[in-house]
Enzyme design. Sequence first.
Site, PDB file in Angstrom:
ATOM      1  N   ARG A   1      23.935  24.244 -46.982  1.00  0.00           N
ATOM      2  CA  ARG A   1      24.051  24.191 -46.050  1.00  0.00           C
ATOM      3  C   ARG A   1      25.475  23.404 -45.464  1.00  0.00           C
ATOM      4  O   ARG A   1      25.704  24.619 -43.993  1.00  0.00           O
ATOM      5  CB  ARG A   1      23.158  23.891 -44.835  1.00  0.00           C
ATOM      6  CG  ARG A   1      23.705  22.964 -43.684  1.00  0.00           C
ATOM      7  CD  ARG A   1      22.046  23.063 -42.771  1.00  0.00           C
ATOM      8  NE  ARG A   1      21.339  21.824 -43.585  1.00  0.00           N
ATOM      9  CZ  ARG A   1      21.327  20.601 -43.305  1.00  0.00           C
ATOM     10  NH1 ARG A   1      22.218  19.576 -42.997  1.00  0.00           N
ATOM     11  NH2 ARG A   1      20.228  19.882 -44.375  1.00  0.00           N
TER      12      ARG A   1
ATOM     13  N   TYR B   1      27.103  40.278 -22.382  1.00  0.00           N
ATOM     14  CA  TYR B   1      25.538  40.846 -23.471  1.00  0.00           C
ATOM     15  C   TYR B   1      23.918  40.815 -23.122  1.00  0.00           C
ATOM     16  O   TYR B   1      24.162  38.486 -22.748  1.00  0.00           O
ATOM     17  CB  TYR B   1      26.088  40.863 -25.127  1.00  0.00           C
ATOM     18  CG  TYR B   1      24.979  41.075 -26.057  1.00  0.00           C
ATOM     19  CD1 TYR B   1      23.998  42.278 -25.754  1.00  0.00           C
ATOM     20  CD2 TYR B   1      24.119  40.135 -26.155  1.00  0.00           C
ATOM     21  CE1 TYR B   1      22.920  42.668 -26.630  1.00  0.00           C
ATOM     22  CE2 TYR B   1      23.597  39.994 -27.797  1.00  0.00           C
ATOM     23  CZ  TYR B   1      22.428  41.592 -27.024  1.00  0.00           C
ATOM     24  OH  TYR B   1      22.344  41.479 -28.190  1.00  0.00           O
TER      25      TYR B   1
ATOM     26  N   ASP C   1      34.107  36.077 -26.196  1.00  0.00           N
ATOM     27  CA  ASP C   1      33.668  37.174 -27.045  1.00  0.00           C
ATOM     28  C   ASP C   1      33.886  38.309 -27.653  1.00  0.00           C
ATOM     29  O   ASP C   1      34.074  39.404 -26.596  1.00  0.00           O
ATOM     30  CB  ASP C   1      31.645  37.194 -26.398  1.00  0.00           C
ATOM     31  CG  ASP C   1      30.644  38.033 -27.534  1.00  0.00           C
ATOM     32  OD1 ASP C   1      31.636  38.909 -28.493  1.00  0.00           O
ATOM     33  OD2 ASP C   1      30.021  38.230 -27.351  1.00  0.00           O
TER      34      ASP C   1
ATOM     35  N   LYS D   1      28.546  43.911 -36.082  1.00  0.00           N
ATOM     36  CA  LYS D   1      29.547  45.015 -35.481  1.00  0.00           C
ATOM     37  C   LYS D   1      30.675  45.282 -36.592  1.00  0.00           C
ATOM     38  O   LYS D   1      30.912  45.508 -37.754  1.00  0.00           O
ATOM     39  CB  LYS D   1      29.653  44.331 -34.129  1.00  0.00           C
ATOM     40  CG  LYS D   1      28.266  43.645 -32.995  1.00  0.00           C
ATOM     41  CD  LYS D   1      26.909  44.265 -33.241  1.00  0.00           C
ATOM     42  CE  LYS D   1      26.034  44.140 -32.414  1.00  0.00           C
ATOM     43  NZ  LYS D   1      25.776  42.600 -32.329  1.00  0.00           N
TER      44      LYS D   1
HETATM   45  C1  LIG Z   1      29.227  41.730 -27.390  1.00  0.00           C
HETATM   46  C2  LIG Z   1      27.770  41.082 -28.002  1.00  0.00           C
HETATM   47  N1  LIG Z   1      27.734  39.385 -28.894  1.00  0.00           N
HETATM   48  C3  LIG Z   1      26.702  38.862 -28.991  1.00  0.00           C
HETATM   49  C4  LIG Z   1      26.160  39.940 -29.704  1.00  0.00           C
HETATM   50  C5  LIG Z   1      24.679  39.247 -30.448  1.00  0.00           C
HETATM   51  O1  LIG Z   1      24.678  39.216 -32.092  1.00  0.00           O
HETATM   52  P1  LIG Z   1      23.565  39.141 -32.452  1.00  0.00           P
HETATM   53  O2  LIG Z   1      22.957  40.333 -32.314  1.00  0.00           O
HETATM   54  O3  LIG Z   1      24.654  39.078 -33.500  1.00  0.00           O
HETATM   55  O4  LIG Z   1      23.400  37.937 -32.676  1.00  0.00           O
HETATM   56  C6  LIG Z   1      25.740  40.864 -29.279  1.00  0.00           C
HETATM   57  C7  LIG Z   1      24.694  41.625 -29.874  1.00  0.00           C
HETATM   58  O5  LIG Z   1      24.856  43.412 -29.332  1.00  0.00           O
HETATM   59  C8  LIG Z   1      27.094  41.399 -28.941  1.00  0.00           C
HETATM   60  O6  LIG Z   1      27.156  42.971 -28.521  1.00  0.00           O
END
Ligand SMILES: Cc1ncc(COP(=O)(O)O)c(C=O)c1O
Length: 385
Positions: free
Chosen positions: A52, A104, A176, A201
Amino acid sequence: MKLTSRARFSTICLHAGQEPDPSTGAIITPIYQTSTYVQEALGKHKGFEYARTQNPTRMALERNVAAIESGKEGFAFASGMAAIGAIATMLKSGDHVVVSDNTYGGTFRLFDKVLRRYQLSFTYVDTSNLDEVERAMTPATRMLFVETPTNPVMRITDLRAAADLAHRRDVRLVVDNTFASPYVQRPIDFGADLVIHSTTKFLNGHSDSVGGVVVATRDDHIEWLRFVQNAEGAILGPMDAWLVLRGTKTLPIRMERHNANAMALAEFLASHPKVTQVHYPGLPAHPQHALAKKQMRGFGGLISFALGSLERARTLLNNVRLMALAESLGGVETLISHPATMTHASVPPERRQQIGITDDLVRVSVGIEDIDDLKDDLSSALSAV
Ligand SMILES: Cc1ncc(COP(=O)(O)O)c(C=O)c1O
């Protein structure tokens, strides 16, 4: 395979954080699928005690992404949401956060349904308008949380101006960067303190792993994130770390193709009589095209467009053949989705309307297929609308 300080972006993506495996010379960092490490004697070990806390595959990815984002250290988590959760532990009860209103849906859900229970407060504003950001700040504001371009209506926030504004008030700027990818923009170069990614992504890029990463620049943030990653334990497993590490090697060439295909598809859609609006920062008609040109390399792989009614959007979505109807983005294959009922279903309908996520809006994560096949697919689906 030592990188010089002059190494360029593609070379960094391929090599940063990775040395030939010390026991065999394997050029690819192995998947250290182990939970613990044998110690030679009491208090004598090789720097690895429990998985971990330390795992060589995860550490290679963390160093790789930190270098790609021009940060100091990276921390990999089990998902993008776990990475955002870790960032939230930097706040204390009573703190206030200013957030991009188009963030998001899962981020909004975490802030609104979970973190507000811990006496944290959030104000959602259009961060592309920095006057609004400034007006939303209070003496309790500790964080400015920005997504640019926003998902799915592609508003752009001026990263350098946002960083200056935040720092004048001793507020941390968190970006982000999932939607753009570090090939397209590197927020730390513009002054951001922390960058997060859903590695699910573009960084992974092959739709076969879920993960997240935080890249930090300041020593106090690094110390806290290292502590929290271990204390909360939402770490990325070694197999996923390996998959993302493989993905980042080809990030630049994938992104070149994503950028080129998305630009061509946006132009095709903008000239199509059945499409009422196209959101893509690469189009000169985009209200922030000049800013996008200044802070982005290409304009990314995401497009959204409106068709005039939910019924017409539904017909299009039911008639594409090559494009897969699916959530997520950033993979090599093209995905098409309906934000109002899929990715942003957790956002209340009034808020969706306010931020432009209308029921007729369709989003495409443009993959790296032959552009003519993508155009043919959309063209035949549009003829059914
Ligand atoms: C811009 C953005 N941030 C965060 C996330 C969250 O990521 P995860 O699905 O890997 O938890 C997403 C998921 O679609 C996203 O599009």
